[in-house]
Design an enzyme around this catalytic site. Structure first.
Site, PDB file in Angstrom:
ATOM      1  N   CYS B  82       0.755  -1.221   0.108  1.00 17.60           N
ATOM      2  CA  CYS B  82       0.074  -0.033  -0.114  1.00 17.60           C
ATOM      3  C   CYS B  82       0.903   1.222   0.038  1.00 17.60           C
ATOM      4  CB  CYS B  82      -1.003   0.031   1.168  1.00 17.60           C
ATOM      5  SG  CYS B  82      -1.805  -1.587   1.262  1.00 17.60           S
ATOM      6  N   CYS B 204     -13.152   0.184   8.221  1.00 17.18           N
ATOM      7  CA  CYS B 204     -12.314  -0.439   7.034  1.00 17.18           C
ATOM      8  C   CYS B 204     -12.126   0.366   5.936  1.00 17.18           C
ATOM      9  CB  CYS B 204     -12.528  -1.911   6.811  1.00 17.18           C
ATOM     10  SG  CYS B 204     -12.845  -2.834   8.038  1.00 17.18           S
ATOM     11  N   SER B 205     -11.226   0.843   5.276  1.00 17.88           N
ATOM     12  CA  SER B 205     -11.368   1.179   3.823  1.00 17.88           C
ATOM     13  C   SER B 205     -11.616   0.264   2.896  1.00 17.88           C
ATOM     14  CB  SER B 205      -9.869   1.903   3.506  1.00 17.88           C
ATOM     15  OG  SER B 205      -8.735   0.836   3.576  1.00 17.88           O
ATOM     16  N   LYS B 327     -10.402   5.765   3.929  1.00 23.06           N
ATOM     17  CA  LYS B 327     -11.932   5.538   4.573  1.00 23.06           C
ATOM     18  C   LYS B 327     -12.776   5.721   3.485  1.00 23.06           C
ATOM     19  CE  LYS B 327     -14.881   3.767   6.693  1.00 23.06           C
ATOM     20  NZ  LYS B 327     -15.633   3.519   5.438  1.00 23.06           N
ATOM     21  N   HIS B 331      -9.208   3.493  -1.690  1.00 24.96           N
ATOM     22  CA  HIS B 331      -7.749   2.955  -1.495  1.00 24.96           C
ATOM     23  C   HIS B 331      -7.540   2.085  -2.501  1.00 24.96           C
ATOM     24  CE1 HIS B 331      -4.202   1.867   0.263  1.00 24.96           C
ATOM     25  NE2 HIS B 331      -4.567   0.726   1.094  1.00 24.96           N
TER      26      HIS B 331
END
Lengths: 382, 382
Positions: B82, B204-205, B327, B331
């Site tokens: 990421c 969670c994203s 979020k 992402h």
């Protein structure tokens, strides 16, 4: 000046008992020992690897290498298919251009023999275009199209390719780290099972496990009492990956462009180069390299290589692929570009043992991604 | 001085009609248009992408990007889970430190919604250690372990996390490129289906398709009449990827180390920063970021964020994640680190429209790989 101050590699071959990161660790550990360096002295690591994500579900290698050594330094993973190692070297070189008094490790590794051959073939084909993949063109097929074009255009046949495999196996026979330490004959190459016409299995480099690591530095204190080589240039060019979008397929333009930039920056000419490691993923690729790197005129490599003038001890002005090349030394994709530079380093410092070329001053390493979508040309000297 | 001279991104979301390279092209095309630049003026491209090889059998992206534009310039693909975008930015920055009068593009992209969720979950888990993967620990599980440790240690509960999601959705509601333009309440977050205790789905994203691109330059002529931002520093730290090998899991040491280096190089302190984009892959991660980046004392983020002091228009000294963060804005892994820097750029030049923070001078972007194995901290200013 930016220097190479050490080289280490693992054995190249089918190393079923070792994982990707065990290979990385072995090559770095031995590099640190041979250069009398502690990991705590290292400022950054550049890691070339192509298939970790595909065959092992193993991405984010940077932090995994950091974990092995308990360090917090930047660790970059770069991927550019079979040119991943050369790209990692280039990025490390750029880091040193920007940052004085640093010591870095450039490491490449690939783990290819633990999965089914179909999986590796599919993984490698990820370096080709979507249309080429959908057409069922794997890399032997792509290089066969290029080879057929070249052989037809310049009136050559398979013999003009076979001599490359024979020469590189003669060299690899002398290299204790090579995958295939076996001499082969032209007849054996010509009779080897056809993979993609005109390329037989002995025209192709193998799949291989292995790792290789270089120590690069611009720290003047550090290099005292060390055997060093200067990096004069490291240049990259890209091209369309699809063969159908290339200007020509009887050679690799990316090599030509990268080489022109590398010679210019090094203030050297092709005729100054005495030793080269070129990207012979298939025999045809070494013919292309000899022409695109400016060593031979276009269309003449097929004829000139028949005389084995780049073979060790044949007293040619330029000796090529003393490591055995990808063909005989093996082709662990991410490690290859770094091994090529390592071989030139070992030759230039006079540590190439029974494959040593004498009186060397300048060497060149040439790493290609895919069917020629990326090329890295690096020129070294003492 | 090295400058950012332009930013562009695609919509973030489920973009089923667009391929990975169509997203790359869209972001680069719009960047070139908005900066009145021709591709022929660009010296190199740095591409952040994590999963191209895993979900699309699409590696060697460098030459594929070269093919789109018919160029022969170096195109590097870097992968660090990421943090791939942040790492690409850092490498591009280093290139400009070494080479005067250049213009480069740093682009990130990810295509995540075209495959089955299980495949993406497995692909993302490739950023974790082998042992964690074998234990069945996917990223929500890893961050849940860290969140549980933090909440228990400092006597907080899920409410101290929920406020992060609420704030970032309030910001994302204002961002036309965000994936989720929907305000949510603390109650909705607290009642959202549990993924890995204490993290509900609204902690969670999401998984996201998208691309983002920056133009970086140190060419003084080129920046005339352009809105530019200075890059004061871009620093990277790594750490063991395995949680069990970390010194602590109630925060992320890699962030702390990278931030300390970045502040030092920028000659700034945490209290100088007025706007930040931090890596909120899960709500707990924003609490960690606020502490590890030096904005809050250890253990206090849970309390302080309850007051929404980093929300736009709340007149706090530091506003965080105006883009909506991971979020709410989404992402797309390789694009995230570049989008964060893009948001700071747009804020600093005054182009952030209805989410504009006033009177800005300094901003910070913070990108994390995996559960904290890599962190990139970049400080920008005008």
């Amino acid at each position: 000046m930016i220097n190479i101050a050490g080289y280490s590699q693992t054995k190249f071959g089918e190393l079923w008992e070792k994982s990707l990161f065990e290979l990385v660790k072995e090559s770095i550990d031995n590099l640190l020992i041979s250069t009398k360096t502690e990991i705590s002295e290292i400022d950054a690591i550049y890691f070339g690897n192509m298939l970790g994500g595909v065959t092992e579900n193993n991405l984010h290698a940077g932090s995994k290498i950091a974990e092995i050594y308990g360090v917090n330094i930047p660790v970059f993973r770069v991927e550019s298919a079979c040119a991943s190692g050369g790209m990692a070297f280039n990025l490390g070189h750029t880091y040193l251009e920007a940052n004085p008094n640093k010591k870095i490790i450039v490491v490449g590794a690939e783990k290819m023999t633990d999965v089914m051959p179909e999986e590796i073939t599919e993984g490698l084909s990820s370096a080709a275009s979507g249309a080429e993949q959908e057409a069922g063109l794997t890399f032997p097929g792509l290089y066969a199209l290029m080879a057929r074009t070249y052989l037809d255009k310049y009136n050559y046949d398979k013999k003009n390719l076979a001599c490359v495999a024979v020469k590189n196996h003669l060299h690899g026979f002398l290299n204790p780290y090579a995958q295939f330490r076996k001499k082969i004959t032209e007849e054996e190459v010509l009779k080897s099972p056809m993979i993609a016409d005109p390329l037989g299995v002995l025209d192709c480099s193998p799949i291989t496990d292995g790792a290789s690591a270089l120590l690069l530095t611009n720290d003047k204190k550090f290099i005292k009492n060390k055997k060093i080589v200067n990096i004069f240039s490291s240049e990259i060019a890209t091209d369309s990956i699809s063969l159908m979008n290339r200007k020509r397929i009887d050679g690799i333009d990316a090599t030509k462009i990268a080489a022109e930039k590398a010679y210019k920056k090094a203030k050297l000419k092709p005729e100054d180069i005495q030793i080269a490691e070129v990207h012979d993923c298939f025999t045809i690729a070494e013919l292309f390299a000899m022409e695109d790197l400016g060593f031979y005129k276009k269309g003449t490599a097929g004829k000139r290589l028949l005389d084995y003038e780049t073979l060790l001890d044949n007293k040619g002005k330029l000796i090529v692929n003393t490591s055995g090349g990808l063909k005989s030394a093996g082709h662990p994709v991410g490690a290859t570009g770094i091994k090529q530079i390592g071989e030139i380093y070992m030759q230039l410092i006079g540590n190439a043992e029974n494959r040593q070329v004498k009186n060397l001053k300048y060497g060149l390493a040439h790493n290609v991604g895919g069917s020629g979508g990326t090329a890295v040309v690096s020129i070294l000297g003492i």
